[in-house]
Design an enzyme around this catalytic site. Structure first.
Site, PDB file in Angstrom:
ATOM      1  CB  ALA A 153      -0.919  -0.013   1.219  1.00 19.00           C
ATOM      2  CG  ASN A 154      -0.051   4.693  -1.785  1.00 19.93           C
ATOM      3  OD1 ASN A 154      -0.785   5.525  -1.271  1.00 19.93           O
ATOM      4  ND2 ASN A 154      -0.358   4.070  -2.927  1.00 19.93           N
TER       5      ASN A 154
END
Ligand code: C5P
Length: 217
Positions: free
Chosen positions: A29-30
Protein backbone atom coordinates in the site's frame (compact mmCIF):
# COMPACT_ATOMS: atom_id res chain seq x y z
CA UNK A 1 -32.53 19.60 -11.10
CA UNK A 2 -29.05 20.60 -9.95
CA UNK A 3 -27.88 24.18 -10.20
CA UNK A 4 -24.41 25.64 -9.93
CA UNK A 5 -21.43 26.14 -12.23
CA UNK A 6 -21.10 22.39 -12.92
CA UNK A 7 -24.81 21.58 -13.26
CA UNK A 8 -25.47 18.78 -15.78
CA UNK A 9 -21.78 17.80 -15.83
CA UNK A 10 -20.50 14.37 -14.85
CA UNK A 11 -17.30 14.58 -12.83
CA UNK A 12 -15.31 11.40 -12.20
CA UNK A 13 -12.78 11.42 -9.36
CA UNK A 14 -10.32 8.74 -8.24
CA UNK A 15 -8.96 8.97 -4.71
CA UNK A 16 -6.97 7.16 -2.08
CA UNK A 17 -4.32 4.48 -2.30
CA UNK A 18 -4.63 1.07 -3.87
CA UNK A 19 -3.92 -2.20 -2.11
CA UNK A 20 -2.03 -4.82 -4.07
CA UNK A 21 -2.50 -8.27 -2.54
CA UNK A 22 0.45 -10.50 -1.63
CA UNK A 23 -1.75 -13.21 -0.10
CA UNK A 24 -5.22 -13.20 1.53
CA UNK A 25 -3.96 -11.24 4.57
CA UNK A 26 -1.12 -9.06 3.25
CA UNK A 27 -0.83 -6.26 0.72
CA UNK A 28 1.39 -3.48 -0.62
CA UNK A 29 0.00 0.00 0.00
CA UNK A 30 1.03 3.65 0.25
CA UNK A 31 0.41 6.64 2.52
CA UNK A 32 -2.39 8.32 0.56
CA UNK A 33 -5.25 9.35 2.88
CA UNK A 34 -7.75 10.14 0.12
CA UNK A 35 -8.50 13.55 1.69
CA UNK A 36 -7.69 15.70 -1.35
CA UNK A 37 -9.66 13.51 -3.77
CA UNK A 38 -12.68 13.30 -1.45
CA UNK A 39 -12.56 17.08 -1.03
CA UNK A 40 -12.62 17.52 -4.82
CA UNK A 41 -15.58 15.15 -5.14
CA UNK A 42 -17.41 17.10 -2.43
CA UNK A 43 -16.65 20.46 -4.04
CA UNK A 44 -17.76 19.22 -7.47
CA UNK A 45 -21.07 18.00 -5.99
CA UNK A 46 -21.53 21.36 -4.27
CA UNK A 47 -21.00 22.99 -7.68
CA UNK A 48 -23.95 20.99 -9.01
CA UNK A 49 -22.13 18.17 -10.82
CA UNK A 50 -23.13 14.52 -10.85
CA UNK A 51 -20.09 12.98 -9.20
CA UNK A 52 -18.69 9.45 -9.32
CA UNK A 53 -15.94 8.84 -6.79
CA UNK A 54 -13.86 5.72 -7.32
CA UNK A 55 -12.19 5.24 -3.96
CA UNK A 56 -9.37 3.03 -2.82
CA UNK A 57 -9.39 1.80 0.79
CA UNK A 58 -9.67 4.88 3.03
CA UNK A 59 -11.43 5.84 6.24
CA UNK A 60 -13.49 8.75 4.99
CA UNK A 61 -17.24 9.36 4.81
CA UNK A 62 -18.86 9.66 1.39
CA UNK A 63 -19.49 13.37 0.65
CA UNK A 64 -23.18 14.34 0.26
CA UNK A 65 -24.58 13.78 -3.21
CA UNK A 66 -21.62 11.70 -4.39
CA UNK A 67 -21.89 8.19 -5.89
CA UNK A 68 -19.03 6.17 -4.43
CA UNK A 69 -17.51 3.00 -5.89
CA UNK A 70 -15.10 1.26 -3.52
CA UNK A 71 -12.17 -0.69 -4.94
CA UNK A 72 -8.97 -2.15 -3.57
CA UNK A 73 -6.42 -2.84 -6.30
CA UNK A 74 -5.24 -0.74 -9.25
CA UNK A 75 -6.79 -3.19 -11.67
CA UNK A 76 -10.16 -2.92 -9.90
CA UNK A 77 -9.81 0.88 -10.00
CA UNK A 78 -9.08 0.80 -13.74
CA UNK A 79 -12.22 -1.28 -14.34
CA UNK A 80 -14.43 0.93 -12.18
CA UNK A 81 -13.15 4.03 -13.99
CA UNK A 82 -13.82 2.59 -17.41
CA UNK A 83 -17.35 1.62 -16.31
CA UNK A 84 -17.96 5.14 -14.95
CA UNK A 85 -17.10 6.85 -18.27
CA UNK A 86 -18.22 8.93 -20.10
CA UNK A 87 -17.56 12.00 -17.99
CA UNK A 88 -17.09 15.68 -18.74
CA UNK A 89 -14.26 15.99 -16.27
CA UNK A 90 -12.03 13.27 -14.83
CA UNK A 91 -9.74 14.08 -11.95
CA UNK A 92 -7.31 11.31 -11.13
CA UNK A 93 -6.18 11.99 -7.60
CA UNK A 94 -5.61 8.39 -6.51
CA UNK A 95 -2.12 7.30 -5.54
CA UNK A 96 -2.26 4.18 -7.67
CA UNK A 97 0.40 1.61 -6.79
CA UNK A 98 2.97 1.42 -9.58
CA UNK A 99 3.52 -2.28 -9.04
CA UNK A 100 1.60 -5.33 -7.84
CA UNK A 101 2.81 -8.78 -6.86
CA UNK A 102 2.75 -10.85 -10.06
CA UNK A 103 0.42 -13.39 -8.51
CA UNK A 104 -1.29 -13.20 -5.15
CA UNK A 105 -0.99 -16.43 -3.19
CA UNK A 106 -4.37 -18.11 -2.63
CA UNK A 107 -3.49 -19.07 0.94
CA UNK A 108 -1.48 -17.30 3.63
CA UNK A 109 2.27 -17.58 3.07
CA UNK A 110 3.95 -19.30 6.02
CA UNK A 111 7.04 -18.06 7.78
CA UNK A 112 8.16 -21.11 9.71
CA UNK A 113 10.66 -23.29 7.96
CA UNK A 114 10.69 -21.19 4.81
CA UNK A 115 13.09 -18.57 3.50
CA UNK A 116 11.51 -15.09 3.11
CA UNK A 117 9.57 -15.08 -0.17
CA UNK A 118 10.87 -12.96 -3.03
CA UNK A 119 8.17 -10.62 -4.23
CA UNK A 120 8.05 -10.57 -7.99
CA UNK A 121 6.34 -7.40 -9.16
CA UNK A 122 4.46 -6.47 -12.32
CA UNK A 123 3.61 -2.95 -13.49
CA UNK A 124 0.03 -1.80 -12.96
CA UNK A 125 -2.03 -0.23 -15.75
CA UNK A 126 -1.72 3.55 -15.87
CA UNK A 127 -5.34 4.58 -15.45
CA UNK A 128 -4.79 8.24 -16.35
CA UNK A 129 -2.90 7.41 -19.55
CA UNK A 130 -5.51 4.81 -20.47
CA UNK A 131 -8.36 7.30 -20.05
CA UNK A 132 -6.40 9.89 -22.06
CA UNK A 133 -6.14 7.47 -24.98
CA UNK A 134 -9.69 6.15 -24.75
CA UNK A 135 -12.47 7.04 -27.22
CA UNK A 136 -14.38 8.15 -24.11
CA UNK A 137 -11.75 10.72 -23.14
CA UNK A 138 -13.34 13.41 -20.97
CA UNK A 139 -13.23 16.99 -22.31
CA UNK A 140 -11.14 17.94 -19.30
CA UNK A 141 -8.70 15.37 -17.96
CA UNK A 142 -6.76 16.28 -14.85
CA UNK A 143 -3.94 14.32 -13.24
CA UNK A 144 -2.05 14.82 -10.02
CA UNK A 145 1.67 14.64 -9.47
CA UNK A 146 3.00 14.18 -5.97
CA UNK A 147 6.69 14.89 -5.94
CA UNK A 148 9.33 15.59 -3.33
CA UNK A 149 11.69 17.50 -5.66
CA UNK A 150 11.77 19.22 -9.08
CA UNK A 151 7.99 19.41 -8.77
CA UNK A 152 7.24 21.55 -11.82
CA UNK A 153 9.74 19.83 -14.05
CA UNK A 154 8.19 16.41 -13.41
CA UNK A 155 4.66 17.81 -13.68
CA UNK A 156 5.28 19.28 -17.15
CA UNK A 157 6.82 16.05 -18.30
CA UNK A 158 3.93 14.03 -16.83
CA UNK A 159 1.30 16.20 -18.53
CA UNK A 160 2.85 15.46 -21.91
CA UNK A 161 3.61 11.82 -21.37
CA UNK A 162 0.21 10.87 -19.96
CA UNK A 163 -1.87 13.07 -22.27
CA UNK A 164 -3.63 14.99 -19.49
CA UNK A 165 -4.92 18.53 -19.99
CA UNK A 166 -3.80 19.69 -16.57
CA UNK A 167 -1.47 18.27 -13.99
CA UNK A 168 -1.95 19.44 -10.44
CA UNK A 169 1.51 19.28 -8.94
CA UNK A 170 1.90 19.04 -5.21
CA UNK A 171 5.03 19.07 -3.15
CA UNK A 172 4.83 16.16 -0.72
CA UNK A 173 8.25 16.71 0.82
CA UNK A 174 6.47 18.01 3.98
CA UNK A 175 3.54 16.34 5.76
CA UNK A 176 1.04 16.67 2.92
CA UNK A 177 0.14 12.98 2.84
CA UNK A 178 -2.45 12.61 5.56
CA UNK A 179 -2.17 16.31 6.44
CA UNK A 180 -4.91 18.94 6.20
CA UNK A 181 -3.13 21.43 3.93
CA UNK A 182 -1.76 21.34 0.43
CA UNK A 183 0.26 23.62 -1.85
CA UNK A 184 -0.47 23.03 -5.53
CA UNK A 185 0.54 24.29 -8.94
CA UNK A 186 -1.85 23.76 -11.86
CA UNK A 187 0.31 22.96 -14.87
CA UNK A 188 -1.59 23.58 -18.11
CA UNK A 189 -0.56 23.69 -21.75
CA UNK A 190 0.25 27.39 -21.78
CA UNK A 191 0.66 28.41 -18.16
CA UNK A 192 1.12 27.42 -14.55
CA UNK A 193 -1.23 28.67 -11.83
CA UNK A 194 0.36 28.46 -8.38
CA UNK A 195 -1.98 28.55 -5.39
CA UNK A 196 -0.77 29.43 -1.89
CA UNK A 197 -0.76 26.78 0.85
CA UNK A 198 -4.33 26.25 2.06
CA UNK A 199 -6.61 23.58 3.52
CA UNK A 200 -7.36 20.71 1.12
CA UNK A 201 -11.05 21.70 1.09
CA UNK A 202 -10.09 25.15 -0.22
CA UNK A 203 -7.70 23.65 -2.79
CA UNK A 204 -10.63 21.52 -3.94
CA UNK A 205 -12.97 24.51 -4.29
CA UNK A 206 -10.31 26.50 -6.16
CA UNK A 207 -9.78 23.62 -8.60
CA UNK A 208 -13.50 23.05 -9.15
CA UNK A 209 -13.97 26.75 -9.89
CA UNK A 210 -11.35 26.39 -12.64
CA UNK A 211 -13.04 23.25 -14.04
CA UNK A 212 -16.20 25.31 -14.47
CA UNK A 213 -14.24 28.16 -16.11
CA UNK A 214 -12.75 25.70 -18.59
CA UNK A 215 -16.25 24.93 -19.88
CA UNK A 216 -17.33 28.54 -20.11
CA UNK A 217 -14.43 29.50 -22.35
O1 C5P B 1 3.17 8.47 -12.53
P1 C5P B 1 2.51 9.01 -11.31
O2 C5P B 1 1.96 7.95 -10.41
O3 C5P B 1 3.32 10.01 -10.56
O4 C5P B 1 1.27 9.83 -11.92
C1 C5P B 1 0.34 10.42 -11.08
C2 C5P B 1 -0.95 10.62 -11.81
O5 C5P B 1 -1.28 9.50 -12.61
C3 C5P B 1 -2.08 10.77 -10.85
O6 C5P B 1 -3.09 11.54 -11.47
C4 C5P B 1 -2.53 9.33 -10.66
O7 C5P B 1 -3.85 9.23 -10.19
C5 C5P B 1 -2.38 8.79 -12.06
N1 C5P B 1 -2.05 7.36 -12.13
C6 C5P B 1 -2.98 6.47 -12.64
N2 C5P B 1 -2.66 5.13 -12.75
C7 C5P B 1 -1.45 4.70 -12.37
C8 C5P B 1 -0.50 5.59 -11.86
C9 C5P B 1 -0.84 6.92 -11.73
O8 C5P B 1 -4.09 6.88 -12.97
N3 C5P B 1 -1.16 3.39 -12.50
Amino acid sequence: PASGPLADRHVLVTAGPTWEPIDPVRYIANRSSGKQGFAIAAAAAEAGARVTLVAGPVHLPTPPGVTRVDVESAREMAEAVSRALPADVAVMVAAVADWRPVSAAGIKLKKRGYAPPALELAENPDILATVAASPNRPALLVGFAAETNDVLHYAREKRQRKGADWIVANDVSGDVMGGANNTVHIVRQDDIVSLPEMPKDDVARALVERFADAFVR
